[in-house]
Scaffold this motif. Structure first.
Motif, PDB file in Angstrom:
ATOM      1  N   CYS A  73       0.599  -1.057  -0.270  1.00  0.00           N
ATOM      2  CA  CYS A  73       0.530  -0.160  -0.123  1.00  0.00           C
ATOM      3  C   CYS A  73       0.686   1.366   0.007  1.00  0.00           C
ATOM      4  N   THR A  74       1.836   1.491   1.345  1.00  0.00           N
ATOM      5  CA  THR A  74       2.625   2.904   0.957  1.00  0.00           C
ATOM      6  C   THR A  74       3.226   3.026  -0.376  1.00  0.00           C
ATOM      7  N   ALA A  75       4.080   1.467  -0.748  1.00  0.00           N
ATOM      8  CA  ALA A  75       4.371   1.873  -2.507  1.00  0.00           C
ATOM      9  C   ALA A  75       3.627   2.584  -3.044  1.00  0.00           C
ATOM     10  N   TYR A  76       2.153   1.880  -3.324  1.00  0.00           N
ATOM     11  CA  TYR A  76       2.167   2.448  -4.066  1.00  0.00           C
ATOM     12  C   TYR A  76       1.142   3.628  -3.505  1.00  0.00           C
ATOM     13  N   TYR A  77       0.792   4.267  -2.610  1.00  0.00           N
ATOM     14  CA  TYR A  77       0.866   5.647  -2.192  1.00  0.00           C
ATOM     15  C   TYR A  77       2.116   6.594  -2.816  1.00  0.00           C
ATOM     16  N   ALA A  78       3.067   6.215  -2.703  1.00  0.00           N
ATOM     17  CA  ALA A  78       4.650   6.864  -3.086  1.00  0.00           C
ATOM     18  C   ALA A  78       4.017   6.884  -4.924  1.00  0.00           C
ATOM     19  N   TYR A  79       4.194   5.888  -5.365  1.00  0.00           N
ATOM     20  CA  TYR A  79       4.625   5.398  -6.364  1.00  0.00           C
ATOM     21  C   TYR A  79       3.046   6.544  -7.267  1.00  0.00           C
TER      22      TYR A  79
END
Length: 885
Positions: A610-616
């Motif tokens: 979730c956090t990886a996609y939030y950043a991306y």
């Protein structure tokens, strides 16, 4: 010689129905290298010969030859327009006028809709899957004076429009599936030559379709309404400037059709004995026909669909007639596809043709229907007994390679059967071939996965009781799809529905159009976890518009979706805690092979995904804001992106550089989304390779990790491992499916296991394009055709082919909006022959990865760089020879 060889409108050759002036683009050809356009001028006419010119544009000093806007011309509803362009270049040459592109304007303003939505159904028909007929007889006294005539038509449900006994247009499954209460498409057809003096007859057949039909794996119906209805407006323009309008209203009549049953999942039943001969022809007696009634629906939702309608896109003849061990008669068409079977049959009245459609034979060679779940995929035709009869369905389609013939009234002749391929009409833009036949077949499978699932919406699968627009699948595959086909308008339509179906808070549904919300009480996962805002799924709200911008250079999609994109980022921000994001139900690395036994959820932790996609997504949205010159938003979301990255690194990396989650997908996302501290990139890459080697060079990734696996390797100096991963042919791998005889991409790596047994029947599609997302690696890395986000739409390309995999040659062409970008390389030992084609009015950075020595430069000034050699080139064809390190 300077030539404009193609003029496009919204990247299409023609538009049949527009409500605002499209963006213009043109492809330029010249025998010169380094050709740049220096000026253009545009003309618009009402006739193809440009005898009556409506707009004479002055010469514009500009290098722009795509996404050109024309704000000074005002459209009029229901008119034919022809547009042409003339250009000059930096060599002082002037082209001739281009061949004209044509378009038809639609109904430009809601107030101009004089027609009503009409139906012959009653409230008691809400559970009825039968199709109905509508007709209207009218008289024309001035047919000889008609200059042009157009019909604008749509439906609540599915329709076929008829005029004087003939079907209008070549489209199927119109008006398609949208968020009907907010966004309803209508189609426009020219019918000038089909009108006659005296009596004329308009008619329509209406089916339930997505609007009121039986839909979703929960098998509900009436999601949008309980009665199918038609809206039709025939606009007749006379030579003297006057108009005549024939509209759908209460003067029409209705009747029952010979289509006794038609549903998306379950197929169609047609009784030819119940046909009403001449129902849409002159001189027909309407005895027994019933009055229609008006259905309330907001006309402001009507939007012209100028292109990308579903239509017949090909035919496939059978390759074999099979008698299974169980004694069933089966036709094999040799290709898994979406569409229907057209057939010929002769027999007596009451004889039947009954077909069941399915994807695969089981290990014993018998009919396998279990993976269809409750979808029947059955068509039944009852003969009227008059000579030879021909038929195909109307308001359904099937996903199949095989057809079980349950009934047929004569000895079976394969010549009487044809598979009709249906999908949204899009130009194929990607072409790939190489020295490895298995890799060629994989590309074929990826392309046919697109064809089978781009049936008006980007569905997950075309065969079982689902066929929904899952946002995750569409996001994962978007870049691959946009190399294979011109998807600008297809995705723009679907993203409009995503925007409308977002929650007020900005949450994005799992499927678009959203028919899960409010209908998942029997599904434990969705009823407890919710029907929106899953990481990697909901991120389609940002990733897909950004991909359209990259591939087509058009800011319009960013403008249209900007509030939606921002809404999704803000939703994640509201639900994040100290920049770590997680929300209710998450699919994570869906169906990854590192999942626990019996689980669909991969081993990578949801908070990391979730956090990886939030950043991306936040990074992409910041870039979108910058592209639209929204400086304040850019600064805010760029800072937010940096804060999320720092928090990701604090949470998921140890001080020594170890990524806390020891899964392939965790390392892939960290690398591809640039979440790794620079000091730890080498370690993270090495660990990913270790994880790969722990499985003997095989992936164990699911929907989230798989699309980026080869990229994460090749972007970090592990090109050899990327090629090796791609070319594995034992389980699990892409080529394992190819070796098993697949003609499309499977939902599961082990859809058919090595022993011939099947993965669980509850979710085992054999036409599920998500894992086909590796296709973009073939174009972006193997061929090296990469977009430059600073000059999107391939105005400037980065050509950086990466040879490998033991391939002796690779030949790829991508038809960009400026023209064909071609890359062909041949490897003989350490020597590489490279041929590159760059379209006129564009440029490219050419990088010879691992180049040790350039032996033939073809006039290019190469300079040394960290990757090998690089050069800036203009348009033209170049042949280079170099040696590898």
């Amino acid at each position: 010689m300077l030539t404009v060889i193609r003029l496009t409108l919204n990247q299409e050759s023609a538009l049949y129905g527009v409500q605002e002036f499209p963006v213009l683009g043109w492809e330029i050809a010249s025998h010169n290298r380094n050709v740049r356009q220096t000026a253009y001028r545009i003309q618009i006419s009402q006739d193809q010969g440009f005898d009556k010119i409506l707009f004479r544009g002055e010469w514009q000093d500009s290098e722009y030859s795509n996404n050109v806007t024309l704000n000074e011309f005002t459209l009029i509803s229901s008119q034919h327009y022809f547009i042409r362009v003339q250009i000059r270049d930096n060599y002082g040459d002037t082209s001739a006028w281009s061949s004209p592109a044509e378009m038809i304007s639609g109904v430009l303003y809601p107030r101009e809709w004089l027609a009503d939505f009409i139906t012959v159904e009653t409230p008691a028909d809400k559970d009825n899957s039968r199709a109905t007929l509508l007709r209207k007889s009218f008289v024309l006294n001035r047919a000889a004076d008609i200059q042009s005539a157009f019909i604008h038509v749509s439906a609540l449900g599915l329709y076929e429009c008829h005029l004087n006994g003939c079907k209008v247009g070549e489209d199927s499954l119109t008006p398609g599936w949208t968020s009907y209460h907010n966004h309803l498409l209508y189609q426009t057809y020219e019918v000038t030559g089909h009108l006659k003096k005296g009596e004329n007859v308009l008619g329509a057949i209406l089916g339930a379709g997505w609007y009121k039909g039986d839909m979703g794996f929960s098998r509900h119906r009436n999601y949008y309404g309980e009665r199918s209805a038609l809206i039709s407006q025939l606009m007749i323009n006379y030579k003297d400037g006057s108009r005549e309008i024939v509209v759908s209203d209460e003067s029409w009549k209705g009747y029952d059709s010979a289509i006794l049953f038609s549903e998306i999942y379950d197929g169609e039943i047609y009784d030819a004995r119940r046909e009403t001969p001449g129902w849409c022809a002159q001189g027909f007696a309407e005895d027994g026909w019933r009055p229609v009634s008006v259905v309330a629906h907001e006309k402001s939702t009507l939007v012209a669909q100028g292109s990308n309608t579903v239509r017949k896109m090909g035919e496939i003849k059978p390759v074999a007639l099979i008698t299974t061990p169980q004694g069933d008669t089966v036709i094999d068409f040799g290709q898994n596809l979406s569409g229907w079977v057209a057939f010929r049959a002769s027999g007596k009245a009451g004889d039947k043709v009954v077909l069941r459609h399915f994807e695969v034979l089981d290990a014993q060679g018998n009919v396998y229907l279990d993976n269809l779940r409750t979808a029947r995929q059955r068509t039944e035709y009852v003969l009227k007994g008059e000579a030879e009869e021909t038929w195909h369905p109307h308001f359904t389609w099937q996903g199949f390679r095989f057809v079980k013939v349950e009934q047929y009234p004569a000895p079976l002749d394969l010549n009487n059967f044809t598979a009709i391929v249906l999908h949204s009409s899009m130009e194929q833009t990607g072409h790939f071939a190489c020295s490895d036949p298995a890799l060629n077949q994989l590309h074929h499978n990826i392309l046919w996965g697109l064809k089978g699932n781009f049936v008006d919406v980007p569905t997950d699968c075309p065969q079982r009781d689902e066929r929904l627009g899952w946002t995750g699948d569409a996001q994962i595959f978007c870049r691959t799809a946009s190399y294979l086909m011109q998807t600008r308008n297809f995705f723009a339509k679907w993203l409009t529905d995503l925007r409308y179906d977002q929650t007020p808070e900005g949450g994005v549904p799992h499927v678009v159009p959203d028919i899960l919300t409010g209908y998942c009480g029997k599904d434990r996962l969705l009823s407890e976890g919710g029907t929106h805002s899953a990481s990697a799924w909901a991120d389609a709200a940002v990733i897909n518009p950004w991909t359209m911008y990259l591939m087509y250079g058009d800011t319009q999609v960013l403008e249209n979706q900007y509030a939606s994109m921002k809404g999704w980022i803000d939703f994640m921000t509201v639900h994040a805690e100290n920049h770590l994001w997680h929300y209710k139900l998450q699919f994570g690395d869906w169906v990854a092979l590192d999942a626990k036994e019996g689980s669909y959820f991969g081993a990578t932790p949801d908070d990391l995904t979730c956090t990886a996609y939030y950043a991306y997504s936040t990074q992409l949205f910041a870039k979108a804001a910058k592209a639209l010159n929204r400086t304040e938003d850019y600064q805010h979301y760029d800072a937010l992106h940096q804060a999320i990255v720092r928090r990701f690194q604090e949470e998921f990396f140890t001080p020594s550089g170890r990524l806390a989650a020891r899964t392939q997908t965790a390392h892939i996302l960290a690398l591809y989304f640039n979440l790794v501290p620079d000091a730890f990139r080498q370690r993270t890459t090495d660990t990913l390779v270790e994880l790969l080697n722990e499985h003997d060079g095989h992936l164990v990734t699911g929907f989230v990790g798989t699309p980026y696996f080869c990229h994460a390797l090749s972007q970090n100096g592990r090109n050899k491992e990327a090629w090796s991963l791609l070319l594995k042919d034992d389980f699990p791998s892409w080529l394992y499916q190819v070796k098993a005889g697949a003609t499309t991409v499977w939902e599961h790596w082990d859809g058919i296991k090595p022993d011939g047994s099947m993965w669980s029947a509850d979710m085992n599609s054999f036409n599920h394009y998500a894992y086909g997302a590796v296709g973009e690696w073939l174009y972006r890395v193997a061929a090296g055709i990469e977009a430059d986000e600073e000059q999107p739409g391939f105005k400037h390309a980065i050509i950086r082919p990466q040879t490998g995999g033991g391939l002796s040659w690779l030949d790829t062409r991508y038809q960009s909006i400026y023209g064909a970008i071609g890359v062909r390389w041949e490897v003989n030992g350490q020597k590489v022959k490279l041929c590159v084609c760059i379209p006129a009015n564009t440029s490219a950075t050419l990088i010879l990865t691992d180049g040790q020595h350039v032996e033939a430069a073809d006039g290019i000034d190469f300079v040394r760089c960290t990757d090998g050699y690089t050069a800036e080139v203009g348009s033209g064809e170049y042949r280079i020879e170099y040696r590898l390190v």
